[in-house]
Design a protein around this motif. Structure first.
Motif, PDB file in Angstrom:
ATOM      1  N   LEU A 149      13.703 -14.208   5.266  1.00 23.83           N
ATOM      2  CA  LEU A 149      14.440 -13.129   4.597  1.00 23.83           C
ATOM      3  C   LEU A 149      13.705 -12.628   3.359  1.00 23.83           C
ATOM      4  N   ILE A 150      13.218 -13.560   2.556  1.00 25.69           N
ATOM      5  CA  ILE A 150      12.492 -13.188   1.339  1.00 25.69           C
ATOM      6  C   ILE A 150      11.215 -12.439   1.709  1.00 25.69           C
ATOM      7  N   GLY A 151      10.503 -12.925   2.715  1.00 23.51           N
ATOM      8  CA  GLY A 151       9.273 -12.260   3.163  1.00 23.51           C
ATOM      9  C   GLY A 151       9.535 -10.849   3.654  1.00 23.51           C
ATOM     10  N   LEU A 152      10.610 -10.677   4.426  1.00 21.08           N
ATOM     11  CA  LEU A 152      10.942  -9.335   4.924  1.00 21.08           C
ATOM     12  C   LEU A 152      11.342  -8.396   3.793  1.00 21.08           C
ATOM     13  N   ILE A 153      12.101  -8.907   2.822  1.00 19.24           N
ATOM     14  CA  ILE A 153      12.474  -8.079   1.672  1.00 19.24           C
ATOM     15  C   ILE A 153      11.225  -7.685   0.890  1.00 19.24           C
ATOM     16  N   ALA A 154      10.334  -8.646   0.671  1.00 14.67           N
ATOM     17  CA  ALA A 154       9.107  -8.352  -0.081  1.00 14.67           C
ATOM     18  C   ALA A 154       8.235  -7.345   0.664  1.00 14.67           C
ATOM     19  N   ARG A 155       8.140  -7.473   1.985  1.00 11.93           N
ATOM     20  CA  ARG A 155       7.359  -6.497   2.760  1.00 11.93           C
ATOM     21  C   ARG A 155       7.969  -5.111   2.678  1.00 11.93           C
ATOM     22  N   ALA A 156       9.288  -5.023   2.654  1.00 16.95           N
ATOM     23  CA  ALA A 156       9.956  -3.724   2.570  1.00 16.95           C
ATOM     24  C   ALA A 156       9.743  -3.083   1.204  1.00 16.95           C
ATOM     25  N   VAL A 157       9.687  -3.895   0.158  1.00 21.97           N
ATOM     26  CA  VAL A 157       9.520  -3.376  -1.200  1.00 21.97           C
ATOM     27  C   VAL A 157       8.064  -3.027  -1.479  1.00 21.97           C
ATOM     28  N   MET A 158       7.145  -3.796  -0.904  1.00 20.10           N
ATOM     29  CA  MET A 158       5.719  -3.614  -1.185  1.00 20.10           C
ATOM     30  C   MET A 158       5.215  -2.305  -0.559  1.00 20.10           C
ATOM     31  N   PRO A 159       4.547  -1.470  -1.345  1.00 18.32           N
ATOM     32  CA  PRO A 159       4.070  -0.201  -0.797  1.00 18.32           C
ATOM     33  C   PRO A 159       2.877  -0.410   0.134  1.00 18.32           C
ATOM     34  N   GLY A 160       2.669   0.551   0.997  1.00 17.03           N
ATOM     35  CA  GLY A 160       1.526   0.492   1.904  1.00 17.03           C
ATOM     36  C   GLY A 160       1.866  -0.230   3.193  1.00 17.03           C
ATOM     37  N   LYS A 161       0.872  -0.283   4.070  1.00 15.72           N
ATOM     38  CA  LYS A 161       1.057  -0.912   5.381  1.00 15.72           C
ATOM     39  C   LYS A 161       0.568  -2.347   5.328  1.00 15.72           C
ATOM     40  N   GLN A 162       1.388  -3.270   5.760  1.00 14.50           N
ATOM     41  CA  GLN A 162       1.000  -4.667   5.831  1.00 14.50           C
ATOM     42  C   GLN A 162       0.887  -5.042   7.304  1.00 14.50           C
ATOM     43  N   SER A 163      -0.283  -5.459   7.695  1.00 14.11           N
ATOM     44  CA  SER A 163      -0.483  -5.854   9.091  1.00 14.11           C
ATOM     45  C   SER A 163      -0.499  -7.373   9.167  1.00 14.11           C
ATOM     46  N   MET A 164       0.696  -7.965   9.150  1.00 16.65           N
ATOM     47  CA  MET A 164       0.802  -9.412   9.262  1.00 16.65           C
ATOM     48  C   MET A 164       1.933  -9.738  10.226  1.00 16.65           C
ATOM     49  N   SER A 165       1.801 -10.891  10.864  1.00 20.53           N
ATOM     50  CA  SER A 165       2.788 -11.301  11.851  1.00 20.53           C
ATOM     51  C   SER A 165       4.074 -11.774  11.171  1.00 20.53           C
TER      52      SER A 165
END
Length: 94
Positions: free
Chosen positions: A16-32
């Motif tokens: 959950l924390i990882g998904l929230i951080a990915r949503a907040v972080m700008p740009g494209k993150q290509s991680m599994s």
């Protein structure tokens, strides 16, 4: 059974924390999704360490009350820091 439940809880919270951080972080993150969970767990620990440095309960606060708003905000901050460092470390790869 307590240790197994703790591990399952950390995986859920880390995800959950990882998904929230990915949503907040700008740009494209290509991680599994697995890497997002791992970075979320590490980020929660980093957030707990930051909270401990600022006078809070630190990592023990995350362990005792992982669902408080302050704990979640610190964990997301820690996950953002970890994801930025991961992004810089893997910038030239892909």
């Amino acid at each position: 059974m307590g240790l197994l439940w703790a591990i399952i809880s950390w995986i859920i919270i880390g995800g959950l924390i990882g998904l929230i951080a990915r949503a907040v972080m700008p740009g494209k993150q290509s991680m599994s999704l697995a890497l997002t969970i791992v970075l979320g767990i590490v980020g929660a620990i980093v957030g707990g360490l930051i909270g401990g440095l600022l006078g809070g309960q630190g990592v023990s606060g995350i362990m005792s009350n992982p669902w408080s708003i302050g704990t979640i905000l610190l964990a997301v901050l820690g996950a953002l820091i970890v994801m930025v460092i991961y992004g810089f470390a893997t910038k030239g790869r892909a």
